[in-house]
Scaffold this motif. Sequence first.
Motif, short mmCIF file in Angstrom:
data_model
loop_
_atom_site.label_atom_id
_atom_site.label_comp_id
_atom_site.label_asym_id
_atom_site.label_seq_id
_atom_site.Cartn_x
_atom_site.Cartn_y
_atom_site.Cartn_z
N GLY A 393 -0.51 9.42 5.80
CA GLY A 393 -1.54 10.46 5.73
C GLY A 393 -2.39 10.38 4.48
O GLY A 393 -3.19 11.27 4.21
N SER A 394 -2.21 9.35 3.68
CA SER A 394 -3.07 9.14 2.51
C SER A 394 -3.84 7.84 2.68
O SER A 394 -3.41 6.96 3.42
CB SER A 394 -2.25 9.01 1.23
OG SER A 394 -1.55 10.18 0.94
N ARG A 395 -4.94 7.72 2.00
CA ARG A 395 -5.75 6.50 1.99
C ARG A 395 -6.06 6.06 3.42
O ARG A 395 -6.05 4.88 3.74
CB ARG A 395 -5.02 5.38 1.24
CG ARG A 395 -4.62 5.76 -0.17
CD ARG A 395 -3.92 4.63 -0.88
NE ARG A 395 -4.81 3.51 -1.09
CZ ARG A 395 -4.41 2.30 -1.45
NH1 ARG A 395 -3.14 2.04 -1.59
NH2 ARG A 395 -5.29 1.35 -1.65
N TYR A 399 -7.02 10.38 8.60
CA TYR A 399 -6.41 11.63 8.14
C TYR A 399 -6.99 12.07 6.80
O TYR A 399 -7.91 12.85 6.76
CB TYR A 399 -4.88 11.48 8.09
CG TYR A 399 -4.32 11.00 9.41
CD1 TYR A 399 -4.38 11.82 10.53
CD2 TYR A 399 -3.80 9.73 9.55
CE1 TYR A 399 -3.91 11.38 11.76
CE2 TYR A 399 -3.31 9.29 10.78
CZ TYR A 399 -3.38 10.12 11.88
OH TYR A 399 -2.92 9.69 13.09
N GLN A 400 -6.44 11.54 5.72
CA GLN A 400 -6.97 11.90 4.41
C GLN A 400 -7.37 10.62 3.69
O GLN A 400 -6.57 9.70 3.60
CB GLN A 400 -5.90 12.62 3.58
CG GLN A 400 -5.28 13.82 4.27
CD GLN A 400 -4.46 14.65 3.29
OE1 GLN A 400 -4.90 15.68 2.82
NE2 GLN A 400 -3.29 14.16 2.96
N GLU A 401 -8.57 10.62 3.15
CA GLU A 401 -9.03 9.39 2.51
C GLU A 401 -8.46 9.21 1.11
O GLU A 401 -8.42 8.10 0.60
CB GLU A 401 -10.56 9.39 2.44
CG GLU A 401 -11.20 8.94 3.73
CD GLU A 401 -12.66 8.61 3.55
OE1 GLU A 401 -12.96 7.66 2.82
OE2 GLU A 401 -13.50 9.34 4.11
N HIS A 402 -8.04 10.32 0.51
CA HIS A 402 -7.66 10.21 -0.90
C HIS A 402 -6.27 9.61 -1.10
O HIS A 402 -5.45 9.61 -0.19
CB HIS A 402 -7.75 11.57 -1.58
CG HIS A 402 -6.77 12.58 -1.03
ND1 HIS A 402 -7.11 13.51 -0.08
CD2 HIS A 402 -5.46 12.79 -1.30
CE1 HIS A 402 -6.04 14.24 0.20
NE2 HIS A 402 -5.03 13.83 -0.52
N CYS A 403 -6.05 9.09 -2.30
CA CYS A 403 -4.72 8.66 -2.73
C CYS A 403 -4.03 9.89 -3.29
O CYS A 403 -4.61 10.62 -4.08
CB CYS A 403 -4.85 7.58 -3.81
SG CYS A 403 -3.32 7.30 -4.73
N SER A 404 -2.79 10.12 -2.86
CA SER A 404 -2.12 11.35 -3.28
C SER A 404 -1.42 11.22 -4.63
O SER A 404 -0.77 12.14 -5.10
CB SER A 404 -1.13 11.80 -2.21
OG SER A 404 -1.84 12.14 -1.03
N ARG D 86 -5.48 2.35 14.65
CA ARG D 86 -4.59 2.59 13.52
C ARG D 86 -5.20 2.23 12.17
O ARG D 86 -4.68 2.62 11.14
CB ARG D 86 -3.30 1.79 13.69
CG ARG D 86 -2.41 2.33 14.80
CD ARG D 86 -1.17 1.49 14.94
NE ARG D 86 -0.27 2.06 15.95
CZ ARG D 86 0.85 1.48 16.35
NH1 ARG D 86 1.20 0.31 15.82
NH2 ARG D 86 1.61 2.05 17.24
N CYS D 87 -6.25 1.44 12.17
CA CYS D 87 -6.79 0.95 10.90
C CYS D 87 -7.17 2.11 9.99
O CYS D 87 -7.97 2.96 10.36
CB CYS D 87 -8.02 0.08 11.14
SG CYS D 87 -8.77 -0.44 9.59
N PRO D 88 -6.61 2.16 8.79
CA PRO D 88 -6.93 3.27 7.89
C PRO D 88 -8.33 3.17 7.31
O PRO D 88 -8.82 4.13 6.72
CB PRO D 88 -5.87 3.15 6.79
CG PRO D 88 -5.46 1.73 6.79
CD PRO D 88 -5.61 1.24 8.21
#
Lengths: 657, 156, 291, 195
Positions: A393-395, A399-404, D86-88
């Motif tokens: 759910g990070s990067r 979902y969320q683009e940020h690094c947690s 799935r690619c982030p």
Amino acid sequence: MPEDKIAVYFCHCGSNIAGKVDVEKVTAWAAEQPNVVVSREYKYMCSDPGQDLIKEDIQKLGVNRVVVAACSPTMHEPTFRKAASDAGLNPYLLQMANVREHCSWVTEDKDEATEKAKRILNAQIHRLPFNEALDPIEVPVNPAVMVVGGGIAGIEAALKLSATGKKVYLVEKQPSIGGHMAMFDKTFPTLDCAACILTPKMSAAGKDPNIELLAYSEVEEVDGYVGNFKVKVRKKARYVNTDTCTGCAACLEACVVRKVPSEFDQGLGKRTAIYIPFPQAVPLRATIDAEKCLTLKGKKCKQPCTTACGPQAIDFEQQDEVLDFEVGAIIMATGFELWDPTPETRYSYGQLDNVITSLEFERISNASGPTGGHIVLKNGEAPKSVAILHCVGSRDENYQEHCSRVCCMYSLKFSHLIKEHLPETEVYELYIDMRAYGKGYEEFYKRLMDEGVHFVRGRAAEVSSVALSPEEEGRLVVKVEDTLLGIVRRIPADMVILSSGLAPAKDAKSVAQTFGFGCSANGFYLERHPKLEPVSTVTDGIFIAGCCQYPKDIPDTVAQAGAAAAGALALVDNPTVKVEPTVSYIDPEKCCGCHICVSVCPHTAIQYNEEKGVAEVITAACKGCGVCVAACGSNVPQQAGYLDDQIFAEIEGAMAL
Amino acid sequence: MSDQFEPRLIGFLCRWCSYNGADLAGTARLKYPPNMVPIKTNCSGRIDPTHILKAFKEGADGVLIAGCHPGDCHYINGNYRTAGRYPLMEKLLEQMGLEHGRVRLEWVSAAEGEKFQHVVTEFTEQIRALGPLGWGEQFHDESAESEEATKEAVPV
Amino acid sequence: MRYLYYPGCSAEATGKGYDASARALMEKLGVSLVELDDWNCCGATSYFSVRELDSFAIAARNLAIAQQMGDDELCVICNACYTTLAKANRYMAEDPKVFAAVQGALGAVGRTYDGNVKVRHIMDILINDIGLEEFEKHVTRRLTGLKVAPYYGCQFSRPMGAFDDVQMPTTMDRLFEATGADVITDFDAKTDCCGGMMMLTREDAALRLCHELLVAARQGGADVIVAACPLCEINLEAYQPRVNKFFGTDFDIPVMYFTQLAGLALGVDPKQLAIDKQVVSCASVLAAIPA
Amino acid sequence: MTELATTPQAKALHEQFCRDVMSMPGGEKIKICQQCGTCTGSCPTSYLMDWGPREIIAAFRAGMIDRVVKSNTIWLCTSCYYCTVRCPAGIKITDLMYELKRMAIKYDLVPKDSKNPAMTKIFVDSVHRHGRNHEVELMTRFMLAKDRGLPFKYWQVGLKLFAAGRLPLAAKNIRGRDELDKISAYLDAQEAKSQ
């Protein structure tokens, strides 16, 4: 009326502006404009010599209007207005032309940037003759501070402020303060026991005479302005008299509803309907969960809690209370939520047993947790192999683009704890990039390598239960590309820990709206300036600290809490504060008494004077939005600093070129 | 530079959200066309039809109004006033012969530098496609008397 | 209810059972399927390798015919056809250049398509238009106790996810739960790849994928695997002996089109559902269903 | 392995490829690939590939265009779209594979031993001839062209399907099959015009 003598100063801002805008050309052009008596350029107008230029011209040339073409007014308008004021010119006779953020930085072509800079500058040159001298309104400051959120950030800020003798209201949504940190077992990289370092602070906050703890409470409404906030807080009914309850827990023993999933234990442990979330809770008082308590649900119960309670503290009739507070500053420390990995279905969280979140593992590894600190699977056995999946759910654009920021390190901590408890267990860390940026962090990473943890560079593709070999039988299998080897591996694991990212609290947006500031694109609270005002918000007097601003580790959170406390103190330690005079006023001669302005004012700052038959602005309550001006059919209300004539002149100036 | 039509635009930005969003676009060095000159007000709710008419009268080809997202207003609900007033303004302008699309209302938060870039870029192209408005010349050609008359005719 | 219907090329050969059962099932539900006139191949994945625009344009010819027939929806049974046709729609909507090129190409054959025909998977129609409640009313032979492995395949909800979760679809699970079947809801391989056309070009790779799927189905205790795509179905069903030969296994799991099994639950005659055309015997399934 | 990136032809080709790929919808996302390996890890056939999709993106970004087109990777893609969803970084990897396939065909860079391009060609031919894909014809022609051993491997499968009536020998022709040729001809002409 003395003639207008306008001075123009064009800042190079190093090459930030001068690299795109032909500064000399614009300055020369400005010198030719009506009312302009002097036009100068300078490398850095915000420097002392730059400000001195303005002061000298005011004093020597009798300049009575100033425009500084430079950066955004949010950066340096106070700087230049102070310089003008020091030289004896009313600060509101100085305008800034934003030729950096709105021009040089956003325009590709040099000629186009130069032309746009001229138009932006010309708008202000036209405006200035209509500017009036204004005096900031000085208002008294209430010395009390409210801290919203009782995690480590809120506790730290409250303690710091209390140490200066200020009254602090510490509001916490949960029955106890402590926040996420209270759930942790150890802290990275030093492996201090979280409870050992946190609980002394919790109890200090609980006992501090300057701190009024408002646990199990939420802010409902915020009104007022810097130095003078009025806050409504809903103190939720605990159905327990907190004055008489001693926290003895006899009622917990007696309660018949015993299988409520414990929020504190992430649902892994059970609690009773009347409960104390954890033994070190502050305040150490029982709370009845109204949704689970049989009596409160209207069902039959012999109420053994009442019988067990010595001081007779249980009160089923208790109601929510709404309390009003007045404070001069507010610190927001509302924390984060762990990102719920359920939508990332390929990791099978909630589908397959023994796929757990990081917070669940914190509780499992905690000696006071549901397993007594034994790292075990659902069936009670110790895992022989554990895979820790980073960046869940990070990067991730999905979902969320940020690094947690904290997941790499807490994952390493998990590895260490597993190795410590179960030396024979294989531990796999599946990571994209190992971010060990803090003090002692890289050393900790190396230590874990040395401890024999397997580091696999690759983001897990999926967690499956389909066994393709005898080794995989009855276990979880993590499919991942080991990018350093360029092969896809199937790693059999008995336990999979999802290192979920940190997400903004679900209500962050609505809380921010209640308090009148904004959120960043990633949903965390928006700071006033990312570099220089990281603990302030756009609303004067409201500060932010901790993970509600962005994911951060405990040292950074504590440091930020201190900074927020200092910011609040710098405000409430003064008897008064100056607020902007850009308020509305109504000429009673022109007002026809139609009430439109009264009805549109968001702050009920306009009242109808029955006697005189006209509307009147309550200056102290007006925040200067100008909605009344636009609403009035006859343009009777006017807003100082944003007069129609001033806006018209700006338009003329902008369109004249 | 090509000799394509370069629209001249005015953008009213509220101080708390959109002005800061525009600042953020700058800080992030996001590039967009230079056609629009921003004018700051405390709240988008301060903008009334006379400001828009004034901009057109002075030769603007398009006017952008940008404020906080619904619910985010620094002044509780000033932007709802803007939103409520906007359709009336549009109608009024339509009756005055202005084609649809010359005025645009957008919500840009302080965190939306990219959105600001997109909005300005798109709006510039939108007005470029509509072509010059030419009200400015028309007004300036007319006598001072009729100019007064127009001012009178502007309801709020 | 009436829908314009696109059977897809497989429906005339290996996927005959899908076509027959889809028609029979819908008829039972009071829905008539009207075959799209003179439809052509959707373009499948192969066309993408030639020129993307060709693929969009020949897909759009079908949509143009639908528009000409006055319909704004097209029911599709094959996952691959569904994705290809829907993808043409999406790219036409997203990219004006694609839209213009396709318009031009269709214009060259005297056709026109405005982009407004919605491509619907038959499952989408079953769940969202007919609805599970209505469907359940028609269930006359409950599949109680039958362990069903719902196999969605790749292109059921990937990459669009228009009517079901893109990563973890559940519509087929819900459909069979409504028949009283014991659905393997945690069927881990439900969206894994069957190998597709690789069965011909790289048999080893495709067999390996089918093997994994069959292992997963057996691990879940499946009595029957249901599929929503002719290619998935043929690979899983007809190639089971090849899988067995390659991997030394003994798989003999009945594989059906989901419309066949759903049809049985609604009491449609097995013959009408072309169940006799399956090559792995479905006798065990038929025997397990009460009359 | 020598890298053609150092030669002028390869450089030109790389530039051409970059232009084509970047002009795909979402193509620019390739720049933000963080090399996490989710695509390769999710790919059902990556174990057969000379280079997984992640490495193909890395090679592409490094200008090693021959590594990209000479690899068997693009021909082993089954279009399952796992990587894409799935690619982030939001890279449409399946579309990228199609794009690379098209370019490999266009610039005649297909590996000699790959059967997939032949399959593609036969499929497209079959569709153009009949308007629909005729499965029996497709299989037969593919066997004749690329894999004469196939009938021996598949006779059992084929026989069963045939017996079940699922392999009709006659192809159905649609009325408007000339339209498909005309559509392609139109697009050919447009492409020629734009170059």
